[in-house]
Design a protein around this motif. Structure first.
Motif, PDB file in Angstrom:
ATOM      1  N   LEU A  32      75.111 -50.656  33.459  1.00 44.21           N
ATOM      2  CA  LEU A  32      76.051 -51.712  33.848  1.00 44.21           C
ATOM      3  C   LEU A  32      77.173 -51.127  34.691  1.00 44.21           C
ATOM      4  O   LEU A  32      77.508 -51.668  35.751  1.00 44.21           O
ATOM      5  CB  LEU A  32      76.617 -52.404  32.610  1.00 44.21           C
ATOM      6  CG  LEU A  32      77.729 -53.425  32.857  1.00 44.21           C
ATOM      7  CD1 LEU A  32      77.256 -54.547  33.767  1.00 44.21           C
ATOM      8  CD2 LEU A  32      78.245 -53.977  31.533  1.00 44.21           C
ATOM      9  N   LYS A  34      77.115 -48.361  36.443  1.00 45.03           N
ATOM     10  CA  LYS A  34      76.562 -47.911  37.730  1.00 45.03           C
ATOM     11  C   LYS A  34      76.406 -49.088  38.683  1.00 45.03           C
ATOM     12  O   LYS A  34      76.732 -48.995  39.868  1.00 45.03           O
ATOM     13  CB  LYS A  34      75.217 -47.220  37.517  1.00 45.03           C
ATOM     14  CG  LYS A  34      75.342 -45.846  36.911  1.00 45.03           C
ATOM     15  CD  LYS A  34      73.992 -45.207  36.716  1.00 45.03           C
ATOM     16  CE  LYS A  34      74.139 -43.843  36.067  1.00 45.03           C
ATOM     17  NZ  LYS A  34      72.842 -43.201  35.851  1.00 45.03           N
ATOM     18  N   CYS A  35      75.897 -50.209  38.171  1.00 50.70           N
ATOM     19  CA  CYS A  35      75.724 -51.403  38.996  1.00 50.70           C
ATOM     20  C   CYS A  35      77.074 -51.923  39.463  1.00 50.70           C
ATOM     21  O   CYS A  35      77.242 -52.292  40.625  1.00 50.70           O
ATOM     22  CB  CYS A  35      74.978 -52.480  38.207  1.00 50.70           C
ATOM     23  SG  CYS A  35      74.711 -54.002  39.125  1.00 50.70           S
ATOM     24  N   ARG A  36      78.041 -51.962  38.563  1.00 52.93           N
ATOM     25  CA  ARG A  36      79.383 -52.440  38.922  1.00 52.93           C
ATOM     26  C   ARG A  36      79.983 -51.584  40.032  1.00 52.93           C
ATOM     27  O   ARG A  36      80.577 -52.093  40.973  1.00 52.93           O
ATOM     28  CB  ARG A  36      80.296 -52.423  37.699  1.00 52.93           C
ATOM     29  CG  ARG A  36      80.021 -53.533  36.728  1.00 52.93           C
ATOM     30  CD  ARG A  36      80.896 -53.390  35.509  1.00 52.93           C
ATOM     31  NE  ARG A  36      80.847 -54.568  34.667  1.00 52.93           N
ATOM     32  CZ  ARG A  36      81.347 -54.621  33.452  1.00 52.93           C
ATOM     33  NH1 ARG A  36      81.910 -53.546  32.922  1.00 52.93           N
ATOM     34  NH2 ARG A  36      81.267 -55.732  32.756  1.00 52.93           N
ATOM     35  N   LYS A  38      78.371 -49.729  42.211  1.00 51.06           N
ATOM     36  CA  LYS A  38      77.587 -49.896  43.435  1.00 51.06           C
ATOM     37  C   LYS A  38      77.932 -51.202  44.164  1.00 51.06           C
ATOM     38  O   LYS A  38      77.925 -51.255  45.386  1.00 51.06           O
ATOM     39  CB  LYS A  38      76.094 -49.858  43.092  1.00 51.06           C
ATOM     40  CG  LYS A  38      75.172 -49.920  44.294  1.00 51.06           C
ATOM     41  CD  LYS A  38      73.732 -49.739  43.886  1.00 51.06           C
ATOM     42  CE  LYS A  38      73.250 -51.011  43.215  1.00 51.06           C
ATOM     43  NZ  LYS A  38      71.809 -51.000  42.945  1.00 51.06           N
ATOM     44  N   THR A  39      78.251 -52.251  43.417  1.00 50.70           N
ATOM     45  CA  THR A  39      78.521 -53.562  44.003  1.00 50.70           C
ATOM     46  C   THR A  39      80.020 -53.859  44.107  1.00 50.70           C
ATOM     47  O   THR A  39      80.414 -55.014  44.324  1.00 50.70           O
ATOM     48  CB  THR A  39      77.844 -54.670  43.187  1.00 50.70           C
ATOM     49  OG1 THR A  39      78.348 -54.645  41.857  1.00 50.70           O
ATOM     50  CG2 THR A  39      76.335 -54.499  43.181  1.00 50.70           C
ATOM     51  N   TYR A  41      82.287 -54.051  41.857  1.00 52.07           N
ATOM     52  CA  TYR A  41      82.746 -54.928  40.765  1.00 52.07           C
ATOM     53  C   TYR A  41      82.728 -56.410  41.133  1.00 52.07           C
ATOM     54  O   TYR A  41      83.556 -57.182  40.651  1.00 52.07           O
ATOM     55  CB  TYR A  41      84.132 -54.517  40.278  1.00 52.07           C
ATOM     56  CG  TYR A  41      84.104 -53.228  39.479  1.00 52.07           C
ATOM     57  CD1 TYR A  41      84.080 -53.259  38.104  1.00 52.07           C
ATOM     58  CD2 TYR A  41      84.076 -51.994  40.112  1.00 52.07           C
ATOM     59  CE1 TYR A  41      84.042 -52.089  37.364  1.00 52.07           C
ATOM     60  CE2 TYR A  41      84.032 -50.821  39.389  1.00 52.07           C
ATOM     61  CZ  TYR A  41      84.016 -50.877  38.017  1.00 52.07           C
ATOM     62  OH  TYR A  41      83.964 -49.715  37.296  1.00 52.07           O
ATOM     63  N   LYS A  45      77.555 -60.216  40.544  1.00 50.05           N
ATOM     64  CA  LYS A  45      76.508 -59.191  40.560  1.00 50.05           C
ATOM     65  C   LYS A  45      76.328 -58.626  39.151  1.00 50.05           C
ATOM     66  O   LYS A  45      77.161 -58.821  38.279  1.00 50.05           O
ATOM     67  CB  LYS A  45      76.888 -58.049  41.501  1.00 50.05           C
ATOM     68  CG  LYS A  45      77.170 -58.465  42.916  1.00 50.05           C
ATOM     69  CD  LYS A  45      75.906 -58.685  43.667  1.00 50.05           C
ATOM     70  CE  LYS A  45      76.237 -59.031  45.115  1.00 50.05           C
ATOM     71  NZ  LYS A  45      75.114 -58.910  45.969  1.00 50.05           N
ATOM     72  N   CYS A  46      75.256 -57.950  38.905  1.00 57.32           N
ATOM     73  CA  CYS A  46      74.976 -57.225  37.658  1.00 57.32           C
ATOM     74  C   CYS A  46      74.933 -58.152  36.437  1.00 57.32           C
ATOM     75  O   CYS A  46      75.239 -57.729  35.322  1.00 57.32           O
ATOM     76  CB  CYS A  46      76.015 -56.125  37.424  1.00 57.32           C
ATOM     77  SG  CYS A  46      76.238 -55.025  38.819  1.00 57.32           S
ATOM     78  N   GLU A  47      74.565 -59.402  36.640  1.00 58.54           N
ATOM     79  CA  GLU A  47      74.562 -60.350  35.524  1.00 58.54           C
ATOM     80  C   GLU A  47      73.562 -59.971  34.443  1.00 58.54           C
ATOM     81  O   GLU A  47      73.862 -60.091  33.256  1.00 58.54           O
ATOM     82  CB  GLU A  47      74.301 -61.765  36.025  1.00 58.54           C
ATOM     83  CG  GLU A  47      75.453 -62.332  36.809  1.00 58.54           C
ATOM     84  CD  GLU A  47      75.196 -63.743  37.317  1.00 58.54           C
ATOM     85  OE1 GLU A  47      74.047 -64.223  37.218  1.00 58.54           O
ATOM     86  OE2 GLU A  47      76.150 -64.355  37.799  1.00 58.54           O
ATOM     87  N   GLU A  49      72.451 -56.968  33.595  1.00 59.46           N
ATOM     88  CA  GLU A  49      72.972 -55.823  32.856  1.00 59.46           C
ATOM     89  C   GLU A  49      74.135 -56.246  31.956  1.00 59.46           C
ATOM     90  O   GLU A  49      74.230 -55.829  30.803  1.00 59.46           O
ATOM     91  CB  GLU A  49      73.440 -54.719  33.812  1.00 59.46           C
ATOM     92  CG  GLU A  49      72.324 -54.050  34.575  1.00 59.46           C
ATOM     93  CD  GLU A  49      72.001 -54.736  35.902  1.00 59.46           C
ATOM     94  OE1 GLU A  49      72.434 -55.888  36.124  1.00 59.46           O
ATOM     95  OE2 GLU A  49      71.288 -54.108  36.701  1.00 59.46           O
ATOM     96  N   ARG A  50      75.008 -57.086  32.459  1.00 57.97           N
ATOM     97  CA  ARG A  50      76.167 -57.524  31.680  1.00 57.97           C
ATOM     98  C   ARG A  50      75.742 -58.347  30.467  1.00 57.97           C
ATOM     99  O   ARG A  50      76.234 -58.143  29.363  1.00 57.97           O
ATOM    100  CB  ARG A  50      77.134 -58.330  32.542  1.00 57.97           C
ATOM    101  CG  ARG A  50      78.458 -58.616  31.830  1.00 57.97           C
ATOM    102  CD  ARG A  50      79.272 -59.561  32.608  1.00 57.97           C
ATOM    103  NE  ARG A  50      78.424 -60.732  32.759  1.00 57.97           N
ATOM    104  CZ  ARG A  50      78.782 -61.856  33.356  1.00 57.97           C
ATOM    105  NH1 ARG A  50      79.940 -61.974  33.865  1.00 57.97           N
ATOM    106  NH2 ARG A  50      77.962 -62.866  33.445  1.00 57.97           N
TER     107      ARG A  50
END
Length: 55
Positions: A32, A34-36, A38-39, A41, A45-47, A49-50
């Motif tokens: 999560l 890492k995705c945050r 990369k995007t 925050y 995005k990253c829904e 994973e969240r």
């Protein structure tokens, strides 16, 4: 047998997970974060994973 949701000490150190967040769900927090990062925050995005981490 269920998959472990706890990351190893080395994985948490490498991902710079703060001590207060090193709990049984740490293996879900690492992807999560890492995705945050990369995007940048972005809240939409990253829904996946969240939601996995929050559940």
């Amino acid at each position: 047998m269920a998959a472990s949701t706890t990351a190893s000490q080395g994985e948490m150190d490498a991902s710079r997970v703060p001590i207060q967040w090193r709990d049984q769900c740490s293996a879900l927090l690492i992807p999560l974060n890492k995705c945050r990062h990369k995007t940048l925050y972005a809240p939409w995005k990253c829904e996946d994973e969240r939601h996995g981490y929050e559940k």
